[in-house]
Enzyme design. Structure first.
Site, PDB file in Angstrom:
ATOM      1  N   HIS A 155       0.841  -1.203   0.000  1.00 17.24           N
ATOM      2  CA  HIS A 155       0.000   0.000   0.000  1.00 17.24           C
ATOM      3  C   HIS A 155       0.871   1.246   0.000  1.00 17.24           C
ATOM      4  CE1 HIS A 155       0.844  -0.551   4.390  1.00 17.24           C
ATOM      5  NE2 HIS A 155       0.933   0.765   4.373  1.00 17.24           N
ATOM      6  N   HIS A 202      -5.809  -1.821   4.721  1.00 12.86           N
ATOM      7  CA  HIS A 202      -5.774  -0.727   3.747  1.00 12.86           C
ATOM      8  C   HIS A 202      -4.972  -1.125   2.523  1.00 12.86           C
ATOM      9  CE1 HIS A 202      -2.091  -0.312   5.913  1.00 12.86           C
ATOM     10  NE2 HIS A 202      -1.818   0.942   5.663  1.00 12.86           N
ATOM     11  N   HIS A 217       4.706   7.240   2.286  1.00 12.62           N
ATOM     12  CA  HIS A 217       5.496   6.002   2.189  1.00 12.62           C
ATOM     13  C   HIS A 217       4.868   4.978   1.259  1.00 12.62           C
ATOM     14  CE1 HIS A 217       2.752   4.587   5.530  1.00 12.62           C
ATOM     15  NE2 HIS A 217       2.870   3.429   4.901  1.00 12.62           N
ATOM     16  N   HIS A 249       1.375  -0.291  15.064  1.00 11.60           N
ATOM     17  CA  HIS A 249       0.331   0.708  14.832  1.00 11.60           C
ATOM     18  C   HIS A 249      -0.943   0.337  15.580  1.00 11.60           C
ATOM     19  CE1 HIS A 249       2.380   2.943  11.767  1.00 11.60           C
ATOM     20  NE2 HIS A 249       2.456   1.939  10.930  1.00 11.60           N
ATOM     21  N   TYR A 258       9.826   1.866   9.754  1.00  8.32           N
ATOM     22  CA  TYR A 258       9.907   2.856   8.671  1.00  8.32           C
ATOM     23  C   TYR A 258      11.342   3.305   8.475  1.00  8.32           C
ATOM     24  CZ  TYR A 258       4.845   3.393   8.766  1.00  8.32           C
ATOM     25  OH  TYR A 258       3.492   3.172   8.698  1.00  8.32           O
ATOM     26  N   GLU A 268       8.163   1.419   4.174  1.00  2.72           N
ATOM     27  CA  GLU A 268       7.754   0.659   5.352  1.00  2.72           C
ATOM     28  C   GLU A 268       7.839  -0.815   5.013  1.00  2.72           C
ATOM     29  OE1 GLU A 268       3.506   0.444   6.234  1.00  2.72           O
ATOM     30  OE2 GLU A 268       3.893   0.155   8.372  1.00  2.72           O
TER      31      GLU A 268
END
Lengths: 310, 134
Positions: A155, A202, A217, A249, A258, A268
């Site tokens: 993503h 996501h 990112h 997260h 990251y 990431e």
């Protein structure tokens, strides 16, 4: 086929300042595989478990950042339907078709710019080059993997101003589902949206900021927390610029680290998360709890993480 | 061979404290030297010449640079001593002025957290800065 329409993020095209340093970073440290170079000097790469020809495109330029992100759709009929729907919606600008073959082994791409200033494209065809193993009685991973060796490009997180119309475009026109959002202030303004075209937490996310087309990112999937820690080892061993992590997260629940490529584009690698079906309730975070939402262990906002983009 | 870097000015015209200086080794860039010594003063971003938050202006001394994003330093600025500290290698001692600022994605004085909120951040909870929309 239950998963239809937009299937997945298929490629991200990044601008780099120094191609040689970038190739070293993406192939030797991250462990992506180079699949082609073209006469424009672009380099095409993929993660080991992706069957499609490429998922990362590098172009040497005088600035860093993202040129565009590409999405694979299920068929040419769907591609044409989306092109028509996007045009009729008025939610995107600079609509155009990119000819088949402009990317190696890739069909024609329908290109448009979102209201947040991000260039996106849809395509239905890209050559299957395989994952280094047979599809009949395969192994579980191929020999000779290097570096972090994520299994796929997963993503992007992007920054832009008109989040409302970009959300409308992805949700109402392209059929994405909102999985999580961050709201701020008494009028509960949505300042961040996490959206998926699949079962993932996501496939793309946006943060509302006063800019157009900024790149936060590009993310790649690892198998487990141990691999995230190994990635951290490789970041130090190779003197890669670390941003933050390893950590976790709150939003998406991903286990993450990251870092920056040699041109300052943030990468990431992560593992974990959850399965999101389209009827899963949207998770909402308020901005006064944003520290925990972003970094669940620290519970603090990190200024550099939120402010540094290319 | 190392060189002494003196910060003589901060962003927004603020004066740097008297002792704002650090040593940079011959093989490292300005930002690396500052970070290695645990010193502060120049905002640290991507360390790759791409994001621009570590922008400085060299006001005295000579140096060389590696490729920097044109979105962050224009060719005119480059001739005026502007550079990104993460791409800047001193050839002599340098006097620099800090130009770059960490973008302000959020305000430090946000609404106080709701009851039962996180005690670690209680009282200093930041909030996203949306004042740009007004």
């Amino acid at each position: 086929m239950a998963l239809t329409g937009v299937l997945r993020p298929g490629h991200v095209a990044l601008r780099v300042l120094d191609m040689e340093a970038s190739i070293h970073h993406y192939t030797q440290v991250m462990g992506l595989l180079e699949t082609a170079r073209d006469d424009k000097g672009r380099v095409f790469l993929k993660a080991w478990d992706e069957h499609d020809h490429h998922s990362v495109v590098l172009r040497e330029a005088d600035s860093a950042g993202m040129d565009y992100m590409g999405w694979r759709v299920d068929s040419n009929a769907t591609l044409e339907k989306f092109a028509k729907d996007i045009e009729e919606s008025g939610l995107a600008s600079d609509l155009s078709w990119v000819a088949a073959g402009e990317h190696p082994q890739t069909g024609r791409r329908f290109r448009f710019t979102t209201s947040t200033g991000h260039v996106m494209e849809l395509y239905a065809e890209k050559g299957k080059v395989g994952n280094g193993m047979p599809t009949l009685n395969p192994e579980i991973y191929p020999d000779g993997l290097k570096g972090m060796s994520p299994s796929r490009f997963d993503h992007c997180l992007l920054y832009g101003d008109d989040l409302d119309n970009t959300m409308k475009l992805f949700i109402e026109i392209l059929g994405f589902t909102l999985t999580e959002q961050v709201i701020a202030g008494p009028d509960k303004l949505v300042i961040s949206a996490f959206m998926t075209c699949s079962n993932k937490p996501h496939d793309v996310a946006f943060i509302r900021q006063p800019c157009k087309g900024k790149f936060h990112h590009a993310s790649f999937l690892l198998d487990n927390w141990g691999e995230v820690l190994k990635a951290a080892d490789l970041i130090s061993r190779n003197r890669v610029s670390l941003d933050i992590g390893p950590t976790r997260h709150g939003i998406t629940r991903g286990e993450t680290i990251y870092f920056f490529d040699p041109s300052g584009n943030r990468n990431e690698v992560f593992s974990g998360g959850y399965i999101s079906y389209p009827d899963r309730p949207v998770l909402t975070w308020t901005d006064d709890e944003l520290g925990r939402a972003i970094f669940y262990h620290d519970r603090k906002l990190n200024e550099a993480f939120l402010s540094v983009v290319t | 061979m190392s060189h002494r870097i003196r910060i003589v000015g901060l962003a927004d015209g603020l004066l740097a404290p008297e002792n704002a200086s650090f040593e940079v080794r011959g093989d490292e860039h300005l930002l690396c030297g500052m970070e290695r010594l645990g010193r502060r003063g120049i905002p640290v971003g991507c360390r790759g010449g791409g994001c621009g938050v570590c922008k400085v202006q060299v006001v005295a001394g000579s140096y060389h640079t590696r490729k920097m994003s044109r979105d962050c330093v224009s060719s005119t600025e480059e001739t005026q001593g502007y550079a990104l500290a993460c791409r800047l290698y001193p050839d002599t001692d340098l006097d620099i002025r800090v130009v770059g600022k960490m973008g302000r994605a959020f305000t430090k004085a946000g609404p106080s957290p709701s009851q039962g909120g996180d005690s670690v951040t209680a009282g200093k909870s930041p909030a996203f800065d949306m004042s740009w929309r007004n």
